[in-house]
Structure formats: C-alpha cells, structure tokens
Design an enzyme around this catalytic site. Structure first.
Site, mmCIF file in Angstrom:
data_model
loop_
_atom_site.group_PDB
_atom_site.id
_atom_site.type_symbol
_atom_site.label_atom_id
_atom_site.label_comp_id
_atom_site.label_asym_id
_atom_site.label_seq_id
_atom_site.Cartn_x
_atom_site.Cartn_y
_atom_site.Cartn_z
ATOM 1 N N ASP A 45 0.803 -1.224 0.000
ATOM 2 C CA ASP A 45 0.000 0.000 0.000
ATOM 3 C C ASP A 45 0.840 1.281 0.000
ATOM 4 O O ASP A 45 0.440 2.294 0.573
ATOM 5 C CB ASP A 45 -0.958 0.030 1.207
ATOM 6 C CG ASP A 45 -1.748 -1.259 1.317
ATOM 7 O OD1 ASP A 45 -2.274 -1.699 0.290
ATOM 8 O OD2 ASP A 45 -1.823 -1.830 2.420
ATOM 9 N N HIS A 102 -4.707 -1.628 -6.449
ATOM 10 C CA HIS A 102 -4.302 -0.233 -6.526
ATOM 11 C C HIS A 102 -5.315 0.561 -7.321
ATOM 12 O O HIS A 102 -5.957 0.063 -8.227
ATOM 13 C CB HIS A 102 -2.870 -0.056 -7.012
ATOM 14 C CG HIS A 102 -2.632 -0.613 -8.361
ATOM 15 N ND1 HIS A 102 -1.979 -1.798 -8.572
ATOM 16 C CD2 HIS A 102 -2.960 -0.145 -9.563
ATOM 17 C CE1 HIS A 102 -1.936 -2.036 -9.843
ATOM 18 N NE2 HIS A 102 -2.521 -1.055 -10.477
HETATM 19 P P1 IMP Z 1 -2.647 -12.963 1.477
HETATM 20 O O1 IMP Z 1 -1.712 -12.340 0.508
HETATM 21 O O2 IMP Z 1 -4.097 -12.782 1.133
HETATM 22 O O3 IMP Z 1 -2.298 -14.383 1.783
HETATM 23 O O4 IMP Z 1 -2.481 -12.172 2.869
HETATM 24 C C1 IMP Z 1 -1.294 -12.308 3.643
HETATM 25 C C2 IMP Z 1 -0.917 -10.998 4.311
HETATM 26 O O5 IMP Z 1 -0.477 -10.071 3.341
HETATM 27 C C3 IMP Z 1 -2.064 -10.326 5.052
HETATM 28 O O6 IMP Z 1 -1.570 -9.723 6.232
HETATM 29 C C4 IMP Z 1 -2.543 -9.290 4.064
HETATM 30 O O7 IMP Z 1 -3.163 -8.212 4.695
HETATM 31 C C5 IMP Z 1 -1.246 -8.876 3.422
HETATM 32 N N1 IMP Z 1 -1.406 -8.348 2.069
HETATM 33 C C6 IMP Z 1 -1.566 -9.058 0.938
HETATM 34 N N2 IMP Z 1 -1.641 -8.239 -0.117
HETATM 35 C C7 IMP Z 1 -1.506 -6.996 0.349
HETATM 36 C C8 IMP Z 1 -1.455 -5.711 -0.280
HETATM 37 O O8 IMP Z 1 -1.549 -5.558 -1.508
HETATM 38 N N3 IMP Z 1 -1.293 -4.644 0.555
HETATM 39 C C9 IMP Z 1 -1.155 -4.787 1.904
HETATM 40 N N4 IMP Z 1 -1.190 -5.957 2.516
HETATM 41 C C10 IMP Z 1 -1.361 -7.052 1.755
#
Ligand code: IMP
Length: 444
Positions: free
Chosen positions: A17, A44
């Site tokens: 982010d 995004h």
């Molecule tokens: P996953 O990628 O859905 O498995 O989530 C794993 C971790 O990565 C979690 O804490 C999510 O909040 C974080 N996360 C995944 N993609 C993003 C992103 O694009 N921005 C911020 N956090 C992310």
C-alpha cells in the site's frame, strides 16, 4: 555487471500500500509492463484528474497505455472470474483504449476451492489468519503439492485435472468438517459472498471463463526474449505487495506467500531477465509515515490520536478488503533492511503532503535492546523487545508542497527530509508524490 538499457522495476519497501500504482502509471511510457507475483490480494487505485477512479487487482497499471503490452507472468495466481470482470471494467473505464493483454500459459490458477479452504482454516484459527481471503496461500501451496492448475489447463481445457482438483479440495475441506459446495467465498470487485457450489457448476463456470480468457493465454517465451534483447524497447516490471510482506523478509503471520522482491523476475521470465541488469530498481516508500494491515506489531506504531490524522488524510483503508490500516512512524531501520535485501537502487517517495501543522516529522533512526544498538530482524518476538530511537524534523507547509512542480519549489524542510532519507539509506530518491492526482509527481 551489464545493465539492460530502458528497463525499470518497482516494488514496495514498506508493508504494501505504498502507492506504487500511481508512480508506475505516471512515470512510464513503456512498451511492455510485466507483473509476476500475487493475484487479486493486490489492489491499486488509478485516479484520473477528473476524480474518477478504478481499482485494479490483477492488471498492471500499464493497462491504460494503448500501444503497449501488459504481461501477467508465470508466478502470478490468477482468479479467472475476477480477471474477466476486471478486464471488462478496465475496458469500459478507459473507453476501449487499453493495452494488449498477454497471460503466461504457466501462470497459476487461484480458484474458489482455494478460497474455501483458506476460509475453513481461518474459521478454525489454524492458519491463513489475516489473509485477504483471496485464496492466495493455498493456490501457491498447490505448487508444493506438485499439483497446481495453470492457465494451460484452461487453454487446453483439461477437465479431468480440474475435476480432480475439486475432489482434492473437497477432501481437505471435508476433513476439516465442512462441505466445500456450501462454503461462502469473497471477491475483490463484488461486495457479496457466494457459495462455491457443486462440482458441476464449478466446472461449467470455469469453462465459460476459459472461453473468454483463451485469446489472452499464450506461450510468452519468444515474445519476451525478442523484446528483452532489443534494448530500444522499454520494459516496466511491477511487483505487488511490499518487501515487508515477503515470506522471507516479513514477520509471521502477516506475510503473503509470493516472492515480492525483484529476484523473483529471474524465475518468472524463464531466466531471460537477470534482475540485476534492470537499470533502475525502484523501491516505493511512503514518505512521512507507513501503514500496515494485520496482527503484526511494528515497533514504531503511532499513538491512535496522531494515527487518525494520517489515516483520514491518506484514506488508509485497504483497496482490496477495506480494512483499517495501522499507522507507524517512518522506520529507517526496517527501511534499510528492506532496501538492502530487496536489491533496490532508487527510491520513490509517496505521500509527501501527509504533514500536519505543528506536528514534527518523527523518524526512527535506530533500534536498541537494553541500550545496545541492534539491526532489524524478521521475528516478532525480537521486534517486541526493541526500543525505537527517534529524531524529529520540522514539518512543512502542505499547500506549498502540493503546488510544487519541481524539487526546488518544495518547502526547504521537505527538501531536507528527502536528503536526510537519502543519506541514511545510501539510495537516491528519484520520484516524489505530493498529492493524490495523477499530475502530482516530481522527478529528481
Ligand atoms: P494474502 O496475501 O491474502 O495471503 O495475505 C497475507 C498478508 O499479506 C495479510 O496480512 C494481508 O493483509 C497482506 N497483504 C496481501 N496483499 C496486500 C497488499 O496488496 N497490501 C497490503 N497488505 C497485503
């Protein structure tokens, strides 16, 4: 080391982010945009100067550049239904003026079955805690099981493999006490949740999506190789998430499972691209603060009253999940670690207009344990023990920075802040953003 001219790559150097989308969207006029990690967990927002915006999840920001090609690379995990929806939305939003789309036939599939399994684990509190619910982890785990479905299975319509896949996930979910067809899963662009449904409907839906996506799926090897060897052709490489979320460099449980660093490009380009040859490897860093979603406890967490100012001004709510983000003071110890291990050689600093009157810009310059200086380590128990040492720099005038068109137009205090970060990280700042509009970008 050989440098391949006309190549630039972007990754996040905080916890995701950072505002990568806007930077990529604005600073580049490339012929080829390449993305190779994650899937619809990324989000995004591309905002037009008239205030209209679109949220992208799978598609790289380059989608709005006609006469260009966007590649969804080998190490992505793609949800066909969401991608179909996203392509349709982008086509309408940009009035049919979009880039050519190529999906690597070896890119992985991320399906409702993965989401159902992830949801079941989450409900049992046995893993995937804090994930975005998009099934990203299980989709990558299929590789470790050596039974992943790929885009090729859609292109060649391999119904047997797809049916076996459903049965396998039904066994996993049933073993955890649920019926896969009944589990409700969520989607990035849709508010409602939907049941996974029977095997028959799962297969029929996938077939429909396969028929739509077929024209984009191909063997990209020759296209990639020919274009990479012609140094007059400009490449942009775009990572999703941020180094602080990398499985190797982040802190459990809030890590994603893909390779979020530039070194991942070697594998996703079949060895064609040596990431060290990429001319500019930009780490996108939120300027005056950073944000994080999840249960991780970062050492520089801001007290809530001050955090609220940053959160409200910067709309710090997840683009994919809408979750409230934690706000942390700028942490140079973590930043140096992510820059070094992420092979970053240039910084893009975003949100330089996130400043408030009479509130100095507080920066963590050192971690200590029992009075002794220590480095960052990706280990929550270790991080719980550190005491951040801060310095405070004077704030600057928000309106003045928002109007600046060049570095020299910026308030002196903001210039000093940028130079300080360069000195502390040893990396040059090449881009700054000073507001949400597409035009609010300064190149150094
Ligand atoms: P996953 O990628 O859905 O498995 O989530 C794993 C971790 O990565 C979690 O804490 C999510 O909040 C974080 N996360 C995944 N993609 C993003 C992103 O694009 N921005 C911020 N956090 C992310």
């Amino acid at each position: 080391m050989k440098i391949r001219k006309n190549s630039i790559a972007f990754c996040g150097v905080n916890w995701g982010d950072e505002g990568k989308g806007k930077i990529v969207d604005q600073v580049t006029d490339a012929k080829i945009f390449f993305r190779d990690n994650g899937g619809s967990n990324a989000g995004h927002t591309v905002e037009l100067d008239n205030g209209q915006n679109i949220k992208l999840h799978h598609l790289p920001s380059g989608i709005s550049k006609t006469n260009s090609t966007v590649i969804l690379g080998k190490n992505m995990v793609i949800h066909p239904k969401e991608l179909v929806h996203e392509i349709k939305e982008a086509t309408n939003f940009f009035n049919n003026q979009i880039a050519d789309i190529k999906i690597d036939e070896n890119a992985l599939l991320c399906l409702d079955t993965h989401r159902a399994f992830e949801q079941t684990l989450k409900d049992r509190k046995n893993g995937c805690q804090g994930s975005t619910g998009r099934g990203i982890g299980p989709a990558y785990v299929d590789q470790l099981h050596r039974f992943p479905l790929t885009m090729k299975d859609l292109l060649n319509w391999n119904e047997k493999r797809i049916s076996d896949h459903y049965d396998f996930y039904q066994c996993l979910v049933k073993g955890l006490g649920k019926e896969i067809s009944e589990v409700e899963v969520s989607f990035s662009n849709l508010k409602d949740k939907f049941k996974v449904g029977s095997k028959e409907s799962f297969i029929n839906n996938l077939k429909e999506q396969a028929d739509i996506l077929k024209k984009y799926i191909e063997d990209i090897y020759d296209f990639l190789k020919q274009n990479w060897e012609d140094e007059s052709i400009k490449f942009v490489f775009e990572k999703a998430q941020g180094v602080g979320l990398d499985l190797r460099w982040g802190v459990y449980p809030d890590v994603t499972v893909s390779n979020v660093c530039f070194d991942g490009f070697r594998a996703s380009t079949y060895g064609i691209v040596d990431p060290n040859e990429i001319e500019r490897r930009v780490g996108v860093d939120k300027g005056t603060y950073a944000s994080s979603v999840g249960s991780r406890k970062l050492p520089t967490l801001m007290p809530e009253q001050e955090a609220t100012l940053f959160r409200e001004y910067g709309h710090e709510y997840g683009a994919t999940t809408g979750r409230t983000r934690d706000i942390v003071y700028k942490d140079l110890v973590a930043l140096r670690f992510y820059i070094n291990n992420g092979d970053v050689n240039s910084i893009a600093m975003t949100h330089l207009d996130s400043v408030f009157p009479n509130i100095p810009v507080k920066i963590c310059v050192e971690y200590q344990i029992d009075g002794k200086k220590v480095d960052y380590r990706p280990d929550q128990e270790f991080l719980n023990k550190v005491t951040p040492i801060y310095i405070e720099l004077p704030t600057w005038d928000r309106e003045k920075i928002q109007q600046a068109k060049t570095f020299n137009d910026m308030p002196k205090e903001a210039q000093d802040f940028v130079r300080f970060v360069e000195k502390e990280t040893g990396v040059k700042v090449n881009y700054l953003t000073n507001g949400p509009k597409r035009s609010q970008i300064i190149q150094l």
